[in-house]
Design a protein around this motif. Sequence first.
Motif, short mmCIF file in Angstrom:
data_model
loop_
_atom_site.label_atom_id
_atom_site.label_comp_id
_atom_site.label_asym_id
_atom_site.label_seq_id
_atom_site.Cartn_x
_atom_site.Cartn_y
_atom_site.Cartn_z
N PRO A 20 0.84 -1.20 0.00
CA PRO A 20 0.00 0.00 0.00
C PRO A 20 0.88 1.25 0.00
O PRO A 20 1.98 1.23 0.54
N THR A 21 0.37 2.31 -0.59
CA THR A 21 1.15 3.54 -0.70
C THR A 21 0.66 4.58 0.31
O THR A 21 -0.50 4.54 0.74
N VAL A 22 1.54 5.46 0.65
CA VAL A 22 1.19 6.44 1.68
C VAL A 22 0.25 7.51 1.12
O VAL A 22 -0.63 8.00 1.82
N ALA A 48 -7.39 8.70 12.47
CA ALA A 48 -6.98 7.30 12.61
C ALA A 48 -6.80 6.67 11.24
O ALA A 48 -5.85 5.90 11.02
N GLU A 49 -7.67 7.00 10.31
CA GLU A 49 -7.56 6.45 8.95
C GLU A 49 -6.27 6.95 8.29
O GLU A 49 -5.55 6.19 7.64
N ARG A 50 -6.00 8.24 8.48
CA ARG A 50 -4.78 8.82 7.92
C ARG A 50 -3.54 8.09 8.46
O ARG A 50 -2.64 7.71 7.70
N LEU A 51 -3.53 7.86 9.76
CA LEU A 51 -2.37 7.21 10.38
C LEU A 51 -2.22 5.78 9.90
O LEU A 51 -1.12 5.33 9.58
N MET A 52 -3.33 5.05 9.85
CA MET A 52 -3.23 3.65 9.44
C MET A 52 -2.75 3.54 7.98
O MET A 52 -2.07 2.59 7.62
N THR A 53 -3.09 4.53 7.16
CA THR A 53 -2.62 4.52 5.78
C THR A 53 -1.11 4.70 5.73
O THR A 53 -0.40 4.01 4.98
N ILE A 54 -0.59 5.60 6.57
CA ILE A 54 0.87 5.79 6.64
C ILE A 54 1.53 4.53 7.19
O ILE A 54 2.49 4.00 6.63
N CYS A 55 0.97 4.03 8.29
CA CYS A 55 1.57 2.85 8.94
C CYS A 55 1.57 1.64 8.00
O CYS A 55 2.50 0.85 8.00
N ASN A 56 0.52 1.52 7.22
CA ASN A 56 0.43 0.35 6.34
C ASN A 56 1.44 0.42 5.20
O ASN A 56 1.77 -0.59 4.59
N ALA A 57 1.93 1.64 4.91
CA ALA A 57 2.97 1.78 3.90
C ALA A 57 4.37 1.65 4.51
O ALA A 57 5.34 1.60 3.78
N CYS A 58 4.46 1.59 5.81
CA CYS A 58 5.75 1.53 6.51
C CYS A 58 5.97 0.15 7.14
O CYS A 58 6.88 -0.57 6.79
N ARG A 59 5.13 -0.18 8.09
CA ARG A 59 5.08 -1.51 8.70
C ARG A 59 6.27 -1.87 9.58
O ARG A 59 6.48 -3.04 9.91
N TYR A 60 7.09 -0.89 9.96
CA TYR A 60 8.21 -1.20 10.83
C TYR A 60 7.75 -1.73 12.19
O TYR A 60 8.49 -2.40 12.88
N CYS A 61 6.55 -1.37 12.60
CA CYS A 61 6.10 -1.69 13.95
C CYS A 61 5.38 -3.03 14.05
O CYS A 61 4.81 -3.34 15.10
#
Lengths: 466, 366
Positions: free
Chosen positions: A318-320, B10-23
């Motif tokens: 997924p993209t940011v 929350a939606e904004r954050l989950m979108t960022i987190c889902n593109a990162c996934r380090y956690c």
Amino acid sequence: MADLTQNYDVLVIGAGNAALCAAITARLEGARVLVLEAAPSHSRGGNSRHTRNIRYAHNEATDYVTGPYPVGEYIEDLMRVTAGKTNETLAGMVLEQSEQVVDWMQDQGVRFQKPLSGTIGLGRTNAFFFGGGKAMMNSYYARAENLGVEILYEAEVTGLTLNDGRFAYAQVLHGGQMHDVSARSLVVASGGFEANIEWLKEAWGEGAENFLIRGTPFNKGALLRVLLDHGAQPVSEADQCHAVPIDARSPKFDGGIATRVDCVIYSIMVNKHAKRFYDEGEDIWPKRYAIWGRLVGQQPDQIAYAVIDSKIPGLFMPTVFPAFEANTIPELAEKLELDADALEKTVTDYNAIVEPGDFDPTRLDGCHTKGASPEKTNWAQKIDTPPFYGYPLRPGITFTYLGVEVDEKARVLFGRERKPASNIYAAGEVMAGNILGQGYVGGLGLLIGNVFGRIAGQEAARRATS
Amino acid sequence: MPLVDTIKEAERLMTICNACRYCEGFCAVFPAMERRKTFGEGDLTYLANLCHGCQGCYYACQYAPPHEFEVNVPQTLATLRAETYADFVWPGFLGALFRKNGVVVSLGMALGLGFLLLLLFGMQDMSIIFGSHTGEGAFYRVIPYAAMVWPFGLVFAFAVFSMIMGGVSYWRSTAVPSGVRLSIGAILGGVWDVLTLKNLGGAGGGCNYPDESFSGMRRLFHHFTFYGFMLCFAATSVATIYDHWFGWIAPYSFTSLPVLLGTVGGIGLLIGPAGLMKLKIDADPAPRARELVGMDVAFLMLLFLVSFTGLALMVLRETSAMGTLLAVHLGFVLALFATLPYGKMVHGVYRFLALVQDAAEQKSHH
């Protein structure tokens, strides 16, 4: 409390992975250590805080890796990507010492990721940090502070004074004032120059203005420049950098991992004239990840657009930022601010020459075009199922390769005769070009930082306290 | 409805987190996030209640403020969680009780206490209140059996019913993905996660609470609180059985099962809430939601006072202080029962259901 009037044993400039490895090691050797970090504490840790894993040699699967990765295989991988642009002595030394790296890191409190049930798999070659690079750096900072390493934030080194090739003191801007900070040994671990747009322009031309920097805005290469000006021997070249295509809407600095867009191989990539310019399906994505930053950087205005249709989302991370979406190609072109006719023609021409085949996103599937220029040699499918999606992409610079030459004791080499400095050591990105002269192997940069950081820390401490 | 702003954030954050996934290693939230591509209100409600607030992801985040992405997952999910508590409350018009929950629970304490003291001093003779009572039925000589059983039984039954209703509307709202089947295994998985608090475990180092360093203290103190509470509950259940089935009337001897269970549980219920309170005072405010502080503090105070007065009652039960202590203890217990569905206790209901859903999703995903 850091005391800038004191004469420390070891002064470490920079505060990322290599710097902290050096500081911790020097402190364990009994040295009094001062670390100078240009960034404020919330942004500490250089580019290391954007990293995620370290590549290390190991002879069997462990809690953190799925299988063996012997030193020999590691060396082969390095030779292949650098095409021989490496100092084989230093490279061999780093890769051999890599076997102990995970144990050492754990001793400092760094945690690694064990396999999780569910969706997440581990790698074979790289061990993943629990929580990523910033968590790793937090562990290092906690360890260093416990040991009594002194760390000063917002302390920017602007120059070095050398006497007969010996480090005497550093000029440090801190709290609005200049300070001369002296120490018996100096470790330079202050990263590359990727955040210095002017310097990038020297190598890349005006187009570098459009580059995005994936890491810290503090890597301006000030110390690299200072060392080179003092006559340190350069290694690799200024135009060598690791660059990947990232979303053009990303922050100018510090966008990190989340800004990448992984759909290139399933897309057609067009430039601002809506023309294709390179074989998108040349190889599987991780292997071709790094060439695309450069390819996009060579296009007019340093921008390109990945265009896909509704068959593709779900096949890549997924993209940011959300894709631009439209039900027709001309409409998509408008949203991407491309010429609608030109993009429609490119897509129509491409669709006309896609050969039938069994699309398989998991391997080189051989689905190709016939008669295109350039051809697409894998994963070529018609772009015909609305809605259509587009991502604008720019080069995202991860790190630079130009550095200073060092010897196996991490001493900086000066002049054509390559005379090792008596008390100046370098570690991390500022010298990684000795080993990684070009190309890219994921997780090697951190390894170089770790091994050379520890060598530099040990040598600097011994030099200072002997 | 949770506030649109919180859902959007929350939606904004989950979108960022889902593109990162380090956690993804920290807890169940991130793998659950990775099983999704988009985040509707139901998904976010589920993720918010799955979050244990360990804060690991905040300190590890390369996008935490002042980064322009301003990612603060624990804080946003906690805010959303608090809003869902008000959303699912039964009866619905009592949602407002979650807005100023510290005040509400404190008022509950005052009312519970006042009611019992009034009951005692209004209806009993002073000589009985301040007399010494020993032997079978000593408590009931001060406060009659019926006056104890009926109000408490009714309030408790209402509380349980209300929490069940809350749980039902929570479950309906979270939109469990199609193909995910609830099973005995999933329920047991949820129970196991509650009993072990494995989501506060980190990589063996615990969570980043109260500050950036890893610590197992929060998990430990929560265990004291949870198991202390359960032991006290067991003590009451055993005593009820003694009373109803065997005709053994309280007070029971110090070596009897109800007293032993209650004593051990009560001590746990002193250590746990006190420890959690201490951590809360020390806690770095950055990753926390200010809206929740009142609710958390009030609940911890109430648990502590219930336990403290209960233990005092046990120790002093043969003295003239027994009558007053009994009323005070029962006052706090009544306040606890009455506020169960309208305070921090509901986190247990929704967290458990979220963990069950998580276990079910994991099984279906394989």
